[in-house]
Design an enzyme around this catalytic site. Sequence first.
Site, PDB file in Angstrom:
ATOM      1  N   GLU B 149       0.815  -1.224   0.000  1.00  0.00           N
ATOM      2  CA  GLU B 149       0.000   0.000   0.000  1.00  0.00           C
ATOM      3  C   GLU B 149       0.847   1.272   0.000  1.00  0.00           C
ATOM      4  OE1 GLU B 149      -2.583  -0.544   3.357  1.00  0.00           O
ATOM      5  OE2 GLU B 149      -3.851  -1.974   2.331  1.00  0.00           O
ATOM      6  N   GLU B 320      -6.626  -7.589  -0.918  1.00  0.00           N
ATOM      7  CA  GLU B 320      -7.179  -7.599   0.436  1.00  0.00           C
ATOM      8  C   GLU B 320      -8.663  -7.266   0.329  1.00  0.00           C
ATOM      9  OE1 GLU B 320      -4.999  -5.058   3.103  1.00  0.00           O
ATOM     10  OE2 GLU B 320      -3.042  -5.781   2.422  1.00  0.00           O
TER      11      GLU B 320
HETATM   12 ZN   LIG Z   1      -3.815  -3.588   4.196  1.00  0.00          ZN
END
Ligand SMILES: [Zn+2]
Lengths: 641, 641, 641
Positions: B149, B320
């Site tokens: 991320e 995710e």
């Molecule tokens: Zn995450």
Amino acid sequence: MTTRALRPELGCCYYPEHWPRARWAEDARAMAAAGLSWVRIGEFAWARLEPRPGELHFDWLDEAIATLGAAGLRVVLGTPTATPPRWMIDRHPDMLALDAAGRPRRFGSRRHYCFSHEGYRAEAVRITRLLAERYGANPHVAAWQTDNEYGCHDTTLSYSPAASRAFRRWCEARYGTIDALNEAWGNVFWSMDYASFDEIELPNLTVTEPNPAHSLAFRRFSSDQVVRFNRAQVEAIREHSAAPILHNYMGRITDFDHFALGADLDIATWDSYPLGFLEDRVEADAAHRMRFARQGDPDFQAFHHDLYRAVGRGRMWVMEQQPGPVNWAPFNPAPLPGMVRLWTWEAIAHGAEVVSYFRWRQLPFAQEQMHAGLLRPDGAEAPGLAEAREVARELAETGAIETARAPVALIFDYDADWAWTIQPHGAGNSYFGLVFTVYRALRALGLSIDILPASARDFSAYRLIAAPGLMHVPDDLGHALARADALVLAGPRTGAKTAEGAIPLPLPPALPGLDVTVARVDSPRPSPGVALVGGGTMGRYIEELETGPEARVLERLANGAPALVAQGNWRYLAGWPDAAAARRLVRGICAEAGLETLELPDGLRCRLAGGRRFWFNYDASPVAFAGRTLPPAGVLIEDAS
Amino acid sequence: MTTRALRPELGCCYYPEHWPRARWAEDARAMAAAGLSWVRIGEFAWARLEPRPGELHFDWLDEAIATLGAAGLRVVLGTPTATPPRWMIDRHPDMLALDAAGRPRRFGSRRHYCFSHEGYRAEAVRITRLLAERYGANPHVAAWQTDNEYGCHDTTLSYSPAASRAFRRWCEARYGTIDALNEAWGNVFWSMDYASFDEIELPNLTVTEPNPAHSLAFRRFSSDQVVRFNRAQVEAIREHSAAPILHNYMGRITDFDHFALGADLDIATWDSYPLGFLEDRVEADAAHRMRFARQGDPDFQAFHHDLYRAVGRGRMWVMEQQPGPVNWAPFNPAPLPGMVRLWTWEAIAHGAEVVSYFRWRQLPFAQEQMHAGLLRPDGAEAPGLAEAREVARELAETGAIETARAPVALIFDYDADWAWTIQPHGAGNSYFGLVFTVYRALRALGLSIDILPASARDFSAYRLIAAPGLMHVPDDLGHALARADALVLAGPRTGAKTAEGAIPLPLPPALPGLDVTVARVDSPRPSPGVALVGGGTMGRYIEELETGPEARVLERLANGAPALVAQGNWRYLAGWPDAAAARRLVRGICAEAGLETLELPDGLRCRLAGGRRFWFNYDASPVAFAGRTLPPAGVLIEDAS
Amino acid sequence: MTTRALRPELGCCYYPEHWPRARWAEDARAMAAAGLSWVRIGEFAWARLEPRPGELHFDWLDEAIATLGAAGLRVVLGTPTATPPRWMIDRHPDMLALDAAGRPRRFGSRRHYCFSHEGYRAEAVRITRLLAERYGANPHVAAWQTDNEYGCHDTTLSYSPAASRAFRRWCEARYGTIDALNEAWGNVFWSMDYASFDEIELPNLTVTEPNPAHSLAFRRFSSDQVVRFNRAQVEAIREHSAAPILHNYMGRITDFDHFALGADLDIATWDSYPLGFLEDRVEADAAHRMRFARQGDPDFQAFHHDLYRAVGRGRMWVMEQQPGPVNWAPFNPAPLPGMVRLWTWEAIAHGAEVVSYFRWRQLPFAQEQMHAGLLRPDGAEAPGLAEAREVARELAETGAIETARAPVALIFDYDADWAWTIQPHGAGNSYFGLVFTVYRALRALGLSIDILPASARDFSAYRLIAAPGLMHVPDDLGHALARADALVLAGPRTGAKTAEGAIPLPLPPALPGLDVTVARVDSPRPSPGVALVGGGTMGRYIEELETGPEARVLERLANGAPALVAQGNWRYLAGWPDAAAARRLVRGICAEAGLETLELPDGLRCRLAGGRRFWFNYDASPVAFAGRTLPPAGVLIEDAS
Ligand SMILES: [Zn+2]
Ligand SMILES: [Zn+2]
Ligand SMILES: [Zn+2]
């Protein structure tokens, strides 16, 4: 301030350094053709005047002035000290202001300097002197502007080491001994005593609030530093030029004393952005903001015109007049057609000698690229230009406009503003807010108003003097007010503090001839507030008054407490009225004072000047009043002699 | 992007280092039994791989991979560079990013590094290379993930000395000479000229806003630094592994250019948290938030699926997937039963090759202890697992899903996002917000959408191309759009800026074949905005258009100004429409383009893919539409060939 | 805590150093004449006691104590350590606390010290010892106060180097080895492992949230530092004085453990500002704030009286009682006439031995100049004095008041408060808020309450024990509760965490004899929340419960999930109830427990003590209840034996 016959003129702000030289003459001709007489230049051009330390390039400015002058324009030449070039930071790395959190306020926009930095002040005087030497006798340079919008972007207060050093010396000069300072500030409280002036820090980053006396001294010092910085430039210019010197103040910047700074200048000018101001600095609810989103607040500009007329001791200009949408407010709507004309005429009705639009042409790059000008970025006319041209035509027809003394005086005091800021006592309370509440009530009643500094002592021209919230009333002012032929509207918080920001003994307001004592202060939420028997409410700040036998209670709160007390020529207001109460109470006092009032609709305003009454419709719909009908953004000039 | 037949699979994120080795095999078996094929591991494990500098412990990872692989799972191995161990800070004390206020962003959570720090980048490459060498040929390691991320927690922009040094060199490379930079940025304004690149500071802590060109350059630089950081890892992996390399982007992180980063990768994956996102990053009113609190916004996930399908040049995963309540939003409700299944199917309908749940098992300690997994902290099944298992079963029945090209293209450009962020011109305005308004309108009309980067030039597959708010339109893009067989929905603010963030001359939009000029910009409050004759409003950003003789005005504001203008294949929108206006105007353009549209209720959405139409009911109550009835959280797959 | 007969007394806070010596005797006489017996002095006077390092001036304090004592007043002598003089900062430049952003919290107000600074602690002990030596045997010094309002102005937590060093040693002492700490905190997550205690930083300025275990340890450490700082003073006083030692805690300051600190003291006192607190620290909607603006929240003071009675192991004073408007809240209204009397009587009804008004006389300068006293700044009586005098008269008539044990116990645990603060899981959630919801429900039902620390094990006196939100339940407490003869109201979040702030396994609440498991947590927005079948809602924090066969579901959410579960003496609440639900559910449990309840109107409250029932009307209008009518601010004392 004696009555004078003005021939108001128009102007604009221009940045020759932003445009090819080939364009200058064309622009100058177009300005003149549009009816503009004045052009302000130079105030951000330091990097082009002195690209490297000591390497001076005046040739382009010589030519720009000559070109503008050749078109018949008079030039206001600005000193470029609001934008020191990048190399200046290397010469004086400690010249930057620090914010209250201790962070440097760095290069990359403007106003990146601390007023207390001696080195930078010397540089500012140096460039000013160079300009004055070169252009002091230039026939086209008809006025000077020092710096630009002092205090804008919260730049009055700096917490830098330079400010800290200077503050210690300022304290020493004011108090003489550290014991006197400890006594004056009440430092015995919370063991805040100092043993020497060198122990004093600036009042930031304290664990909880600092001593209000400490904060008040720091604000007075900070204001003095601005005045001192400006004075050094004024002196440098005066050595070489007889032209008037002015500064362009920014609306609702109250961190330094504009009267004190103005005393060194010849004319006060200010920068008027009605739509931007409504969004970012007028206190108003959402409905008001929406209703006037494209017109601006109906009273905010008038207040500043009156204020700066006082700051300029009768001489006032609008140096920057919004000509279309701006770029810097939370929302930036376009003005209703006609408003640029209306704003210009309102300034003139309030005594503006010049109204100058900011800016001639919208610049397509950098921070203000989305700020409208009279021309678009492509050089085509923007809608504001036609309205300016119309005003120019109308002015030619209207002839001289006489300045007028108003029948009502309103005292505005920067020192009081600081004291309120330091101790608002209720969330959202401000001196400006209270004074503006009274101003709006007066104006909604059709009255013209003169604003006065707290140093005024001659009130012979007035039938009513308003001094709400004037935290400290010097003894001789109190007596001058008590002796005036006018009624005096005081309170709440008039005389609430000593010169050092303490509660005086005997208790406030301690005004001569007014047997009233503030026994206790109540600061409830502004809404709903506490009802008045006669309608409307008081909130925010309410004083519980004890009144002597000669004081008459004219109004009471619903709980029976005095809300308005009369004795002699005093009319003492016990609290902060809402709009309805303010209008009603002020109307009554005006009636007592023999002032004729009108009951104007919310969007309609007027001003009497030199035998004429100027009417302005701030509403987006037509308004009818006593036989007149004004279209949206309408201006009406009546003979009122 | 050609059509492919996909066999979508499921997976999960797993942290063997968090659990006893004895548990690994059991977990692996349970994953496989639930129908999961993929497992991502390793991305935060640096401290366990290298507890002290140079002391490497790969044994546990060897065993973990072997155990997972033995259960038939394919492993995505993450580089652990988002969480450098504590000792790294001692080796590189200046590796921390500084925030805009100049404060270090310290060790103690994650992402504690500045992308511009050369020393840390070398360390990141070192650990990546070590992993690639060891596992590059491991048969179970079927893909690699770089870092985690990027940009999350506002980590793209750093104001560190390392960033400052690198930015100066970046400027030098881009502009060549300092004069060119001064010219490009318009530094003549406010005397901001530099004499050398070494005078340039980062655009933070300025007194008022910095030059937007300065800010834009800094944002481009910062994005490039992320790309450069990632590329170094990719190169290290590629030396030793043929497995695809991916990164897990975070929803609505736009501070770096995902297309540019994605160009170095094989697959784009993203992290989809519908409920957390609705609370913390979807712009919506309270009623919308309440209605979809347990389901997520009906369009936000779809938008990102379409975006990352483009970033991955057709290859997209959800790395995710929220499987239950999360821990990090202002409010963290549990999903409506069925939503985990719905979210998974929606990803698949949009072309996801893999949907991987985060995380396998809820960890009972540390920052994410309140974040649900497929298993509870005690190892029992959480409600999400049954839904995942159900999808696995359904996938087996469904067979291959063909990818599809949509008939509508929407251009999304990170550079435009930065330009809007720097100059929103109205409070709350954002590029994402405008684009999403158009996306939502298209989707509410039942359309499937392809998102394209601004580098796209081949539009042959599309009937409608939308490019709202695309601040800078490169010349060849403008021509490609003008030549397209499709209608092109442009405006507001399409083509509003040059490549350096200035207003172009001639004035915007300056699109080939469109005789329209933005004469002035109006940014009123979003509500109530300005009414359209045909219904709905425009607010936030409205352009006053001058139109040439061949431009037809299709819609007007109530004040008569053009709101939608047509010429050739251009359809230019003069302002930011509210939801009602957006839907109505887009519907009309679709009709012109020959696109069939549906009128979907607010909670119902669909997507066409490979001969099937997938229906999704985001409402908490049943919805009926054209003969179909979907229960709450219902998914319906229809044959649409 | 055994029942005792109290003869409550009144007092005030006085600052002889603020007034001319000539005034002291007059003030002392007036205090005594008004019926005051106690006077607290000295707690901010360090700069007058030691104006320069080592130069001690006790003469004025000698005289002040003598003068006050001569008037029959007993003196509470405060140590002046909350206000170290300016010279102290030069001696210990690093003694200042740093805030979470890393900025020093400087001299210029009060509490400018870090509890962890060894040098300052030694100075604090030095001045305390000097005072104790001189006045330890003084017959007029009847009690000692340490420092002033520990923790006020967010001063418990400091991020200074001194704190950092001390925290590392604290961690070492608690965990022994760094591996044990890594394990306890779960540092494997996000590679947060430390290799030595010296690598640990304070949990501020992290990129995203720090490990909650890290934060919890830091909060425990910070609390311990306050306790340690205070204990050093207590020990210095005890060497020289037999008088009781107390501290004045501040309302709703929960950053340190008041029970732990109180264990070193003889009496707990607190500072009660009902109107200021309603504005700045009671969670309430606008209507509630408006209704009680001049009276204070009807339950907030009672809660603190009950809390500090527990902290003082039965001995409680109000050291500072608001006597009129204060200066420090967002709004500072004047109290409704009668409220000063009501507040005083409410304190007495809750067991206060002394109620002391802050302050004797309003000081006209420095930070608190707008804070009312019993006298005005001019020495005239303020309205509060007459009410104090009336209470003094009434007390003389009333005679002894017996303390009483309440039938209901409520556990309040500072450690739980920290855990909630670190992980609220929903915006606005707080431990205090949840506990106060239950407290208010109990009190609205007419019940008297004892507050207990989490260390309590003997519950034999109670019929109901409430322990909502008690994050960590030590094993022996769980068993003590399970064995109690009382019903126990637990949940939500009771037993939700281990001692280190992790989720325990087996899952919460894991209370002995309660077959209930929190399967999942749901934190929806507080409003509208989720409806209960029986009325009212739950929001903020809702636990999805699995219940065993012996657990009976007493209440359900509208979705069928258990909302209140009973087993044995446990009553487990699955979520945070709104006011209506709280009252209804608590009423039902009280009925089960055989507790008689009343249905009190919102503004009416009562307390049973020693055979009397005290009634208080917090409303601004009269209230009638069961045959009684109380005027606004009315107090009614009934025989209830
Ligand atoms: Zn995450
Ligand atoms: Zn300006
Ligand atoms: Zn206090």
